[in-house]
Design a protein around this motif. Structure first.
Motif, short mmCIF file in Angstrom:
data_model
loop_
_atom_site.label_atom_id
_atom_site.label_comp_id
_atom_site.label_asym_id
_atom_site.label_seq_id
_atom_site.Cartn_x
_atom_site.Cartn_y
_atom_site.Cartn_z
N ASN A 214 27.61 11.36 15.80
CA ASN A 214 27.40 12.19 17.00
C ASN A 214 26.47 13.36 16.75
N GLY A 215 25.81 13.37 15.59
CA GLY A 215 24.91 14.48 15.29
C GLY A 215 25.61 15.56 14.49
N ILE A 216 24.87 16.63 14.21
CA ILE A 216 25.30 17.66 13.27
C ILE A 216 25.44 19.00 14.00
N ASP A 217 26.58 19.64 13.86
CA ASP A 217 26.79 20.95 14.48
C ASP A 217 26.35 22.09 13.57
N CYS A 218 26.63 21.96 12.29
CA CYS A 218 26.34 23.04 11.35
C CYS A 218 25.66 22.46 10.12
N TYR A 219 24.57 23.08 9.72
CA TYR A 219 23.89 22.65 8.49
C TYR A 219 23.73 23.85 7.58
N PHE A 220 24.22 23.70 6.35
CA PHE A 220 24.11 24.75 5.34
C PHE A 220 22.94 24.35 4.45
N GLU A 221 21.81 25.04 4.60
CA GLU A 221 20.54 24.63 4.00
C GLU A 221 20.33 25.27 2.62
N ASN A 222 20.30 24.40 1.61
CA ASN A 222 20.03 24.88 0.25
C ASN A 222 18.73 24.35 -0.34
N VAL A 223 18.11 23.35 0.30
CA VAL A 223 17.04 22.64 -0.40
C VAL A 223 15.69 22.59 0.30
N GLY A 224 15.62 22.53 1.62
CA GLY A 224 14.33 22.35 2.31
C GLY A 224 13.78 20.95 2.11
N GLY A 225 12.44 20.85 2.19
CA GLY A 225 11.74 19.60 1.90
C GLY A 225 12.18 18.43 2.77
N PRO A 226 12.15 17.21 2.21
CA PRO A 226 12.47 16.02 3.01
C PRO A 226 13.91 16.01 3.53
N VAL A 227 14.82 16.67 2.83
CA VAL A 227 16.21 16.72 3.31
C VAL A 227 16.26 17.53 4.62
N GLN A 228 15.61 18.67 4.63
CA GLN A 228 15.56 19.47 5.86
C GLN A 228 14.93 18.65 7.00
N ALA A 229 13.85 17.95 6.67
CA ALA A 229 13.16 17.16 7.70
C ALA A 229 14.06 16.06 8.26
N ALA A 230 14.96 15.53 7.45
CA ALA A 230 15.88 14.48 7.95
C ALA A 230 17.02 15.07 8.76
N VAL A 231 17.49 16.24 8.37
CA VAL A 231 18.63 16.85 9.07
C VAL A 231 18.21 17.43 10.42
N PHE A 232 17.06 18.08 10.45
CA PHE A 232 16.68 18.88 11.63
C PHE A 232 16.75 18.10 12.95
N PRO A 233 16.15 16.91 13.03
CA PRO A 233 16.20 16.19 14.32
C PRO A 233 17.59 15.66 14.68
N ARG A 234 18.54 15.78 13.77
CA ARG A 234 19.90 15.28 14.03
C ARG A 234 20.85 16.39 14.46
N MET A 235 20.32 17.60 14.64
CA MET A 235 21.18 18.70 15.09
C MET A 235 21.60 18.45 16.55
N ARG A 236 22.83 18.81 16.86
CA ARG A 236 23.35 18.68 18.23
C ARG A 236 23.05 19.94 19.04
N ASP A 237 23.24 19.84 20.34
CA ASP A 237 23.11 21.03 21.20
C ASP A 237 24.01 22.14 20.66
N PHE A 238 23.48 23.35 20.69
CA PHE A 238 24.19 24.55 20.22
C PHE A 238 24.49 24.52 18.72
N GLY A 239 23.72 23.71 17.98
CA GLY A 239 23.89 23.64 16.53
C GLY A 239 23.40 24.92 15.84
N ARG A 240 23.93 25.12 14.62
CA ARG A 240 23.54 26.30 13.84
C ARG A 240 23.10 25.84 12.44
N ILE A 241 22.06 26.49 11.93
CA ILE A 241 21.64 26.24 10.56
C ILE A 241 21.64 27.57 9.80
N ALA A 242 22.38 27.61 8.70
CA ALA A 242 22.36 28.78 7.82
C ALA A 242 21.36 28.50 6.70
#
Lengths: 332, 332
Positions: A214-242
């Motif tokens: 159902n997508g991602i509500d919260c993403y705790f970002e430690n790495v950037g790069g291709p991992v960030q690129a894969a997570v970003f489009p999967r964020m749900r409405d009202f999602g938060r990224i730290a």
């Protein structure tokens, strides 16, 4: 007791990957404490990704380490001689004492470790230290995780990620880790108890779709790069990224571009960067909360211990490439 | 009184720039209200950048307009026949009535305009309508502007930007607009009273450095593209960016990459997207606050009025290219 103090100095500023060639060893007589000061014998040095920033003189939140100066870093150690009323010989302490075997510190800059709490001293550099407190701030203050959230953390077997996921799970989230390789992903689910862990060395996009249908509500970002690129489009409405760090990009100059930000409007996302140093009250909070969880066996951690201060530069280079497995410390 | 209802339908989905070729005109008899319904003769249609999203069937926060259906849009108009107890002939109303000359609406979907308040009806599509309320939410709830902040807004002479800057200035910020061309930048300082306005057609980076010598605390993002790229590296520690829209990129497919996000950590930035539709209480708040400011002459606005519903497609294409000057409405 050795009378010399081995120190690791910053020799030159790396372009790209740092390695042993950017450091140099230096020996000097061990220092002598003056009134108010304490002589500390360092037992463990913490190695953390933020140190890459201190090697560079690019504008940042903290001043760079000067060329020829001792590298910065947190240590735990033992008081050998005290001229400060708050400390006695034999006390175990922590402080920002640098990459060296000995230091003298004014007593006000040291924190005494609790006596007899069953927690190994090195844990005060990791699960109960800066990385653990960072995880606590990111999950509770920045992401404000809620029960039922789908929470994803990268570098999930690492010092910050391993703690972040365990905190989020206690707060009622479904927790999905991202780590590199079968050994780490198995550790994250079997030892740390995450609901799932996906391997970024495989087809990360498909694996995330399967783990977070159902997508991602919260993403705790430690790495950037291709991992960030894969997570970003999967964020749900009202999602938060730290944004805690982007270690996969620290050796890239210039840094690569990021995602198009129109998704922030469409999905009403909130992206927020933070530094644990801006949250001084969190240290005490986390040492109480996390310490209790640890003593009752409800908080797991793993350390990767490099032997000998002289090996710190090589171990640090490996940290930026994900070669460590768990919180990286150096046994001095 | 004309018995036909001219309507503008969506004919095809644009790749890139929309133009008159993507719309078609259609005439039908004017509709007849049933019990509970009201017949409204539309006087003004609002044209807004969000409509570009409704023309596309890419995933978004709102469903696209169906091919062959009337384009969506807010109108103000006059009640011609009422079968709803809340409305009488001659009442002035607003509602999401679409790109057409007439409509019947259930009374519950219309909002009556205040009587005799000295505010022109079309202002309820702009400064006191959706764009003004958007500005209010962005400045007060998302950016939480504080006295002394350096506040920057793009598309500063436009429907949202012009109001956002005036609100921020009332809240004690130093307000810098970004607009295209000498006529608009002069309007922003001389008519709207911003502290400064820079021209994005010139050397924007240098102009921003001069206008914001200590950097930018708050950025109200309406445009994206090169303007975003110039503002982003000038954000100060603990800066906030409210993402309202990125109109300069709406016709680009695929969208261009964004900035590297490591600055979020280094500077502890917060980036947050929002939609006014998620803030239902803000409408009443802003109509009271903004209405009072407007009546006492403390809130300035400018309208760009296109004549004739048949010219709405061409006017809308111009809006996405910044050819309008002020809030774009169509006099039907």
């Amino acid at each position: 007791m050795t009378e010399t103090n081995l120190r690791i100095l910053l020799k030159s500023r790396p372009q790209g990957r740092p390695g042993p060639q950017h450091f140099e060893r230096s020996e000097e007589p061990r220092p002598t404490p003056r009134p108010g000061e304490v002589l500390v014998r360092h037992r463990f040095l913490s190695l953390d990704p933020y140190m890459r920033g201190r090697m560079s003189d690019a504008p940042s939140y903290a001043a760079p380490v000067a060329l020829g100066a001792v590298m910065e870093g947190e240590c735990v150690g033992e008081v050998v001689e005290s001229h400060h009323p708050g400390f006695s010989t034999g006390d175990r302490v922590r402080g920002a004492r640098g990459w060296q075997q000995w230091s003298v510190a004014h007593g006000s800059t040291l924190i005494k470790l609790p006596d007899q709490d069953g927690v190994p001293d090195s844990a005060y550099l990791g699960v109960l230290g800066m990385p653990g407190t960072t995880a606590w701030v990111g999950v509770t203050e920045i992401l404000q995780v809620k029960p039922g959230d789908c929470f994803v953390v990268s570098a999930a077997s690492g010092a910050v990620g391993s703690v972040a996921g365990q905190i989020a799970r206690r707060m009622g989230a479904r927790v999905v880790g991202i780590a590199g390789g079968a050994e780490k992903t198995r550790f994250v689910t079997e030892e740390l108890g995450f609901d799932a862990c996906v391997d970024h060395r495989g087809d990360l996009a498909s694996a995330l779709d399967a783990a977070c249908p159902n997508g991602i509500d919260c993403y705790f970002e430690n790495v950037g790069g291709p991992v960030q690129a894969a997570v970003f489009p999967r964020m749900r409405d009202f999602g938060r990224i730290a944004f805690c760090g982007m270690v996969a990009e620290y050796n890239q100059d210039p840094p690569p571009p990021g995602p198009n930000l129109m998704a922030l409007v469409r999905k009403r996302l909130r992206l927020q960067g933070f530094l644990v140093s801006d949250h001084p009250r969190a240290w005490k909070q986390w040492s109480e909360v996390g310490g209790a969880w640890l003593r009752e066996g409800g908080l797991r951690f793993r350390e990767d211990v490099a032997q000998g201060l002289e090996n710190a530069p090589e171990a640090f280079a490996g940290l930026l490439e994900g070669r460590n497995f768990g919180k990286l410390v150096v046994a001095i």
